[in-house]
Design an enzyme around this catalytic site. Structure first.
Site, PDB file in Angstrom:
ATOM      1  N   LYS B  44       1.701  17.698 -13.503  1.00 42.40           N
ATOM      2  CA  LYS B  44       1.922  16.883 -14.694  1.00 42.40           C
ATOM      3  C   LYS B  44       2.717  17.604 -15.782  1.00 42.40           C
ATOM      4  CE  LYS B  44      -0.103  13.198 -13.169  1.00 42.40           C
ATOM      5  NZ  LYS B  44      -0.589  12.128 -13.993  1.00 42.40           N
ATOM      6  N   SER B 261      -8.109  16.737  -5.618  1.00 37.85           N
ATOM      7  CA  SER B 261      -7.267  15.663  -5.080  1.00 37.85           C
ATOM      8  C   SER B 261      -6.424  16.169  -3.908  1.00 37.85           C
ATOM      9  CB  SER B 261      -6.369  15.062  -6.168  1.00 37.85           C
ATOM     10  OG  SER B 261      -5.346  15.953  -6.527  1.00 37.85           O
TER      11      SER B 261
END
Lengths: 91, 315
Positions: B44, B261
């Protein structure tokens, strides 16, 4: 042949509180028809009156989104698991 | 070695590592892009930098501005690092039940945290941020779910890097959150080779934290719709919390310390490898394991970890 449908929390109210339902059917369409026969309140929840999936619903057969399989014509085998999940954000 | 003039120059150009020893199919190679190597610790950082620089270029963001963003973690952390380096104020709307380390990282970089109800999950944070943005028009609302700079960061960065390091890639597998990584990298790789297949992996969202009162509360990121995400994807698969944790531990067994994840994404890559006769699968490991140590994901009894996953947002 028997398959299992797993329902998300917010649809259980339309299926007398069941979290999963076992049904007979050889295609997804057949199974959804039987689901609605058994629980009329499910009508319009997953599949719209126009016959497409609700915008914010994803349907999976054995973990794979059926939009990338054969949608409502997806063939089912004995023991398959159908999962219905609402669309949520990540990030 | 290069001497960098500031930390923001370290964003991107992450390593691609061959992890084929984890492939269930000896004819399929698997390569992993380790996004945890970014300075803020996740993929990100890329979109945070793109969104901020885009807002600077079009004049929305300037000295003294306050940025607002909903985030369950990594986007907020990336923004916090960059906002601190560039001297902007930052408000992050975050569900209260994310792992403790996320909050601490935001605090380390001086971000202001606005709690959204944990029971409403990420959707609740998005709704709250939209309301705050409306009430405070002076805030610069970057809105990763609808900002074209998000997929562009991957179309211009992550995608070309994967192709540069591994042009023989046949399949791309990544997690579906905002959809920015899948849209950006997927469209780039398909522009180079239309036969590349793109698989979206949906990490499990705890059912107790989906925050929906009715199906109409559902949410599809605008960038997914605007970029015809449904047509771009070739497959979309859900992975259970148990399978995610099992694969997370296998990843650690070859020495890679990735976030939770990545376990889900790796499980998807393994299924992909099993389903094809030969090929090269590229996966994105979105972050490192550091922010998840408090969850006991690597060391606690797996039943316990899976049970906890139902009420904590890990993604």
């Amino acid at each position: 042949m028997a398959v299992e449908i797993r329902l998300p929390t917010l649809l259980r109210v339309h299926a007398q509180g069941n979290s999963s339902v076992s049904l007979e059917g050889s295609s997804l369409r057949e199974v959804f028809d039987r689901l609605i026969e058994q629980f009329p309140a499910m009508a319009g929840q997953v599949i719209t009156a126009e016959g497409s999936f609700h915008k914010f619903v994803n349907v999976y057969v054995n973990d794979d989104d059926v939009r990338y399989l054969d949608k409502l014509d997806t063939k089912l085998n004995d023991g398959d698991v159908i999962t219905i999940l609402p669309a949520v954000a990540g990030g | 070695m290069t001497l960098y003039s500031n930390v923001l120059e370290l964003i991107g150009n992450t390593p691609l590592v061959d992890i084929s020893q984890l492939s269930p199919n000896p004819s399929v190679r698997i390569v992993a892009k380790l996004e945890g190597q970014n300075p803020g610790g996740s993929v990100k950082d890329r979109i945070a930098l793109y969104m901020i620089e885009d807002a600077e270029k079009n004049g929305k963001l300037s000295s003294g501005s306050t940025i607002l963003e909903p985030s369950s973690g990594n986007t907020g952390i990336g923004l916090a690092m960059i906002a601190r380096a560039k001297n902007y104020s930052l408000n992050i709307v975050m569900p209260e039940n994310v792992s403790r380390e996320r909050r601490q990282a935001l605090e380390a970089w001086g971000a202001n945290i606005i709690d959204s109800p944990g029971s409403q999950g990420s959707n609740g944070a998005v709704r709250m941020a939209q309301r705050i943005a409306k009430e405070n028009p002076e805030y610069v609302f970057l809105y990763q779910y609808g900002n074209p700079a998000n997929p562009r960061a991957h179309f211009e960065g992550t995608g070309p890097e994967i192709y540069r390091d591994c042009p023989e890639v046949t399949h791309f597998v990544a997690g579906l959150g905002t959809s920015g990584t899948l849209i950006g990298v997927g469209s780039f790789l398909k522009s180079k080779n239309p036969d590349v297949k793109v698989w979206a992996i949906e990490p499990p969202s705890g059912e107790m934290v989906d925050g929906l009162r009715s199906l109409d509360d559902g949410y599809i990121p605008p960038i997914f719709v605007e970029n015809n995400g449904s047509d771009l994807l070739d497959r979309r698969t859900i992975i259970s919390p148990r399978e995610s944790i099992e694969w997370l531990r296998k990843i650690a067994s070859i020495g890679i310390f990735a976030g939770i994840s990545s376990g889900a994404v790796m499980a998807g890559a393994a299924r992909c490898a099993e389903s094809i006769s030969e090929g090269v699968v590229a996966v994105v490991f979105a972050d490192g394991g550091w922010k998840y140590l408090s969850t006991g994901a690597w060391s606690d009894d797996i039943d316990l970890v899976v049970e906890r996953a139902k009420s904590i947002i890990y993604f």
